[in-house]
Design an enzyme around this catalytic site. Sequence first.
Site: not given
Ligand code: AP5
Ligand code: MG
Length: 187
Positions: A14, A89, A128, A134, A145
């Site tokens: 994402k 979410r 990652r 992270r 997660r």
């Molecule tokens: P990346 O692009 O970072 O993937 P992502 O889908 O953004 O994954 P996240 O780890 O950010 O997901 P998340 O939903 O757990 O985290 P968030 O920050 O939202 O890619 C991941 C890796 O893969 C990278 O190293 C990238 O280089 C690699 N990659 C990408 N595409 C690729 C491809 N095509 N091929 C190969 N490699 C690839 O949330 C974190 C925390 O914040 C949550 O757990 C929660 O506690 C809180 N939070 C965030 N939003 C909310 C909300 N709305 N409500 C409540 N809590 C929230």
């Molecule tokens: Mg992300």
Amino acid sequence: MKRLIFLGAPGAGKGTQATVVAQDRQIAHISTGDILRAAVAAKTELGQQADTYMSRGDLVPDELVLGLVKQRLQEADAQAGWILDGFPRNAAQAEALDSLLADIGQSPDHAINLDVPDEILVARLLDRGQAQGRKDDTEEVIRHRLRVYREQTAPLIDFYELVGKLVSVNGDAPVEAVTHHLISLIS
Ligand code: AP5
Ligand code: MG
């Protein structure tokens, strides 16, 4: 199309894709995860409250997240359009988003689900974790997660399908191929 929701499990890509697509379309990239991590790093009140949940891989309470999304959607760059990355979410956030957008006369054009098999997600996040440190990219927290995603976030796929806004995209392809697919879909 300029108002998009990026759905998808942790590690689906994402953030990677939203960064490029938002730049290409000249719209705002709104990542609740990035905003929360910045608050944690800055040790703000919000950050201190959010930290406990994030370290465990649990969702931060809705009331903390809704306020910051509402505020962010009102900023100048978001008037040209936006990609919501990591929000909504759960069902309550999706409903809150609907009413928040109705208040400002907007609605999402599409919810895009980036589809990636579980074993690939885990491998990406472990990589990652090694590379960037992270805090929630450890095997145990990654598994949690993914469970939280299945239970609370994945049902939104049906929610957006029902209102005719869902588009599913294969996210298990090279980054550039996924970007190309996304940009051709929304252009
Ligand atoms: P990346 O692009 O970072 O993937 P992502 O889908 O953004 O994954 P996240 O780890 O950010 O997901 P998340 O939903 O757990 O985290 P968030 O920050 O939202 O890619 C991941 C890796 O893969 C990278 O190293 C990238 O280089 C690699 N990659 C990408 N595409 C690729 C491809 N095509 N091929 C190969 N490699 C690839 O949330 C974190 C925390 O914040 C949550 O757990 C929660 O506690 C809180 N939070 C965030 N939003 C909310 C909300 N709305 N409500 C409540 N809590 C929230
Ligand atoms: Mg992300």
